[in-house]
Write a protein that holds these residues in place. Structure first.
Motif, PDB file in Angstrom:
ATOM      1  N   VAL A  12      47.192  61.260  70.164  1.00  0.00           N
ATOM      2  CA  VAL A  12      46.736  61.292  71.425  1.00  0.00           C
ATOM      3  C   VAL A  12      47.323  62.480  72.258  1.00  0.00           C
ATOM      4  N   GLN A  13      46.753  62.897  73.329  1.00  0.00           N
ATOM      5  CA  GLN A  13      47.542  63.652  74.039  1.00  0.00           C
ATOM      6  C   GLN A  13      48.553  62.994  75.086  1.00  0.00           C
ATOM      7  N   ALA A  14      49.233  63.597  75.680  1.00  0.00           N
ATOM      8  CA  ALA A  14      50.207  62.992  76.831  1.00  0.00           C
ATOM      9  C   ALA A  14      49.318  62.322  77.831  1.00  0.00           C
ATOM     10  N   GLY A  15      49.629  61.255  78.181  1.00  0.00           N
ATOM     11  CA  GLY A  15      49.003  60.818  79.355  1.00  0.00           C
ATOM     12  C   GLY A  15      47.816  59.980  78.980  1.00  0.00           C
ATOM     13  N   GLY A  16      47.549  59.908  77.456  1.00  0.00           N
ATOM     14  CA  GLY A  16      46.352  58.988  77.163  1.00  0.00           C
ATOM     15  C   GLY A  16      46.986  57.899  76.749  1.00  0.00           C
ATOM     16  N   LEU A  86      50.985  57.517  77.914  1.00  0.00           N
ATOM     17  CA  LEU A  86      51.579  57.877  76.538  1.00  0.00           C
ATOM     18  C   LEU A  86      52.345  58.980  76.740  1.00  0.00           C
ATOM     19  N   LYS A  87      53.619  59.190  76.447  1.00  0.00           N
ATOM     20  CA  LYS A  87      54.455  59.979  76.415  1.00  0.00           C
ATOM     21  C   LYS A  87      54.880  60.648  74.988  1.00  0.00           C
ATOM     22  N   THR A 106      64.335  36.874  70.830  1.00  0.00           N
ATOM     23  CA  THR A 106      65.054  36.631  69.437  1.00  0.00           C
ATOM     24  C   THR A 106      65.194  38.001  68.848  1.00  0.00           C
ATOM     25  N   ASN A 107      66.168  38.359  68.058  1.00  0.00           N
ATOM     26  CA  ASN A 107      66.416  39.366  67.026  1.00  0.00           C
ATOM     27  C   ASN A 107      66.209  39.057  65.612  1.00  0.00           C
ATOM     28  N   GLU A 108      65.716  38.066  65.515  1.00  0.00           N
ATOM     29  CA  GLU A 108      65.405  37.516  64.124  1.00  0.00           C
ATOM     30  C   GLU A 108      64.045  37.394  63.825  1.00  0.00           C
ATOM     31  N   TYR A 109      63.463  38.447  63.019  1.00  0.00           N
ATOM     32  CA  TYR A 109      62.160  38.644  62.822  1.00  0.00           C
ATOM     33  C   TYR A 109      62.279  38.512  61.368  1.00  0.00           C
ATOM     34  N   ASP A 110      61.056  37.508  60.989  1.00  0.00           N
ATOM     35  CA  ASP A 110      61.124  37.341  59.230  1.00  0.00           C
ATOM     36  C   ASP A 110      60.230  38.004  58.558  1.00  0.00           C
ATOM     37  N   TYR A 111      59.034  38.522  59.329  1.00  0.00           N
ATOM     38  CA  TYR A 111      58.012  39.215  58.578  1.00  0.00           C
ATOM     39  C   TYR A 111      57.728  40.402  59.276  1.00  0.00           C
ATOM     40  N   TRP A 112      57.370  41.710  58.343  1.00  0.00           N
ATOM     41  CA  TRP A 112      57.140  42.778  58.946  1.00  0.00           C
ATOM     42  C   TRP A 112      56.015  43.373  58.504  1.00  0.00           C
ATOM     43  N   GLY A 113      55.268  44.241  59.219  1.00  0.00           N
ATOM     44  CA  GLY A 113      54.055  44.948  58.836  1.00  0.00           C
ATOM     45  C   GLY A 113      54.534  46.287  58.060  1.00  0.00           C
ATOM     46  N   PRO A 114      53.516  47.151  57.607  1.00  0.00           N
ATOM     47  CA  PRO A 114      54.071  48.302  56.993  1.00  0.00           C
ATOM     48  C   PRO A 114      54.058  49.439  57.909  1.00  0.00           C
ATOM     49  N   GLY A 115      53.517  49.132  59.233  1.00  0.00           N
ATOM     50  CA  GLY A 115      53.698  50.162  60.267  1.00  0.00           C
ATOM     51  C   GLY A 115      52.405  51.175  60.550  1.00  0.00           C
ATOM     52  N   THR A 116      52.230  51.715  61.587  1.00  0.00           N
ATOM     53  CA  THR A 116      51.293  52.453  62.084  1.00  0.00           C
ATOM     54  C   THR A 116      51.640  53.738  62.819  1.00  0.00           C
ATOM     55  N   GLN A 117      51.431  54.775  62.380  1.00  0.00           N
ATOM     56  CA  GLN A 117      51.917  56.088  63.074  1.00  0.00           C
ATOM     57  C   GLN A 117      50.874  56.143  64.424  1.00  0.00           C
ATOM     58  N   VAL A 118      51.904  56.469  65.537  1.00  0.00           N
ATOM     59  CA  VAL A 118      51.368  56.955  66.726  1.00  0.00           C
ATOM     60  C   VAL A 118      52.185  58.395  67.061  1.00  0.00           C
ATOM     61  N   THR A 119      51.172  59.392  67.189  1.00  0.00           N
ATOM     62  CA  THR A 119      51.791  60.658  67.803  1.00  0.00           C
ATOM     63  C   THR A 119      51.309  61.147  68.928  1.00  0.00           C
ATOM     64  N   VAL A 120      52.122  61.478  69.812  1.00  0.00           N
ATOM     65  CA  VAL A 120      51.610  61.878  71.397  1.00  0.00           C
ATOM     66  C   VAL A 120      52.093  63.508  71.139  1.00  0.00           C
ATOM     67  N   SER A 121      50.935  64.145  71.533  1.00  0.00           N
ATOM     68  CA  SER A 121      51.350  65.627  71.669  1.00  0.00           C
ATOM     69  C   SER A 121      51.335  65.935  73.246  1.00  0.00           C
ATOM     70  N   SER A 122      52.214  67.015  73.465  1.00  0.00           N
ATOM     71  CA  SER A 122      52.474  67.307  74.661  1.00  0.00           C
ATOM     72  C   SER A 122      51.445  68.621  75.169  1.00  0.00           C
TER      73      SER A 122
END
Length: 122
Positions: A12-16, A86-87, A106-122
């Motif tokens: 997404v572009q910056a500001g989006g 977004l920046k 809390t800082n104690e998290y038991d389960y995590w997902g694999p993640g998703t990429q977010v890219t913000v272009s300037s």
């Protein structure tokens, strides 16, 4: 066990805006808090936002406060992260996590997902 899968990342572009989703399955009743995190230079991770499955309380990291909104859909066991204004520095892999702690900070998290990429272009 709890399984988490993120979706909604992209370019997404910056500001989006982008809306991330985290779908939870399995023993979700054993978790109370859902959070979003992203990697940060010099730190293990940066806290983005958190919400409980019940109640209206939410918590945000300083760098996203006022721009991001976390919400949940209990019927679908899904948590969303609406990201506005977004920046380029928001570019990261965003991870969803589930905690068996009732503490929103809390800082104690038991389960995590694999993640998703977010890219913000300037």
């Amino acid at each position: 066990q709890v399984q988490l899968v993120e979706s909604g990342g992209g370019l997404v572009q910056a500001g989006g805006s982008l809306r991330l989703s985290c779908s939870a399955s399995g023993r979700t009743f054993s978790t109370y808090v859902m959070g979003w995190f992203r990697p940060a230079p010099g730190k293990e991770r940066e806290f983005v936002a958190a919400i409980r499955w019940s109640g209206s309380s939410t918590l945000y990291g300083d760098s996203v406060k006022g721009r991001f909104t976390i919400s949940r859909d209990n019927a679908k066991n899904t948590v969303h992260l609406q990201m506005n204004s977004l920046k380029p520095e928001d570019t990261a892999v965003y991870y969803c996590a589930a905690s068996s702690s009732y503490l929103l900070r809390t800082n104690e998290y038991d389960y995590w997902g694999p993640g998703t990429q977010v890219t913000v272009s300037s």
